[in-house]
Design an enzyme around this catalytic site. Sequence first.
Site, PDB file in Angstrom:
ATOM      1  N   MET A  19      48.570  33.457   4.978  1.00 44.47           N
ATOM      2  CA  MET A  19      48.315  33.039   3.591  1.00 44.47           C
ATOM      3  C   MET A  19      49.653  32.914   2.868  1.00 44.47           C
ATOM      4  SD  MET A  19      44.973  35.320   2.498  1.00 44.47           S
ATOM      5  CE  MET A  19      45.458  36.807   3.397  1.00 44.47           C
ATOM      6  N   GLN A  72      53.499  30.925  12.240  1.00 46.36           N
ATOM      7  CA  GLN A  72      52.772  29.673  12.027  1.00 46.36           C
ATOM      8  C   GLN A  72      53.699  28.570  11.501  1.00 46.36           C
ATOM      9  OE1 GLN A  72      49.807  28.647   8.869  1.00 46.36           O
ATOM     10  NE2 GLN A  72      48.345  28.654  10.564  1.00 46.36           N
ATOM     11  N   CYS A 102      45.709  23.559   6.412  1.00 43.77           N
ATOM     12  CA  CYS A 102      46.084  23.795   5.014  1.00 43.77           C
ATOM     13  C   CYS A 102      45.582  22.659   4.123  1.00 43.77           C
ATOM     14  CB  CYS A 102      47.596  23.921   4.870  1.00 43.77           C
ATOM     15  SG  CYS A 102      48.119  24.159   3.154  1.00 43.77           S
TER      16      CYS A 102
END
Length: 328
Positions: A19, A72, A102
């Site tokens: 996140m 990531q 995303c």
Amino acid sequence: MKLKIGNVTLENNLILAPMAGVTDLPFRVLCKEQGCGMVVTEMVSAKAILYKNRNTKALLEVEERERPVSVQLFGSDPEIMADIAKLIEPGPFDIIDVNMGCPVPKIVNNGEGSAMMKNPRLAEAVLGAMVKAVKKPVTVKFRKGFTDSDVNAVEFAKMAESCGVAAVAVHGRTREQYYSGTADWDIIRRVKEAVKIPVIGNGDVFAPEDAKTLLDETGCDGIMIARGAKGNPWIFSRTIHYLETGELLPPPSMEELQNMVLRHAEMSVEYKGEYLGIREMRKHMAWYTAGLPHSAKLRNDINAVETLAGLKTLVMERFSDIICESGS
């Protein structure tokens, strides 16, 4: 409960989702201490690494105590993505993950993130190039589809598997939905039935019971927890206990909550310096204290605090008041 992704074996199948602006090093460590099987970094732009953007260094910083860690990356150029994967492979990362989910406009408008779901051939070129470039497991996270009229998660997962990807994580919402509405867990079940590699389910896991229902309804191999972990690192220890014993542990006490907040603040300041560390804690404080008595005033007052000492004093005073009021 253990989960094997390529040659990496996780102690359990609970994963902290990446996140942006949330899963920094201090928060990942706290979730790891609560038993999280694997943590994932905030997403990092492959191009930013290529052009040596100064902000990427902090995003790539990892400590031994939080491993196993998945880093990531996002990007849409197969050559750059493969080159950067190879460049960072010697680093302390156990898995290299690719963000193809995303929903943020600036990412999507650049043809990256969930926009990749509209271009499966390019996505295939990216994943294929990365798998060939590195020995560490490559995984990919994506959504149900870009829109409700273009649900292609099953085909996308099959494509990823054919590229040699070690596991897929599926968020049960389309890009169109962002984080609104309800996650479609049925699409996770359909992906699980379509591929042989591990499938990690993501979306609407806010409590231990949600995790069990997701496992039962989809047959998925792992559970990725995102918003349910905000202000709630205990979701990992409580979920592990529930899945193993069927017993639901009580939520953390006020003392446990206070200690976690103070520790998080100390780590944030140690890692980012007082100025930035305290400002970063403001949003975390909003999540930690949501639903508590007088939480709106507490959040308002926290936003005026600029030092670690000031934050500690305010937290200890307010939490003591809440404990006295509740009689606990």
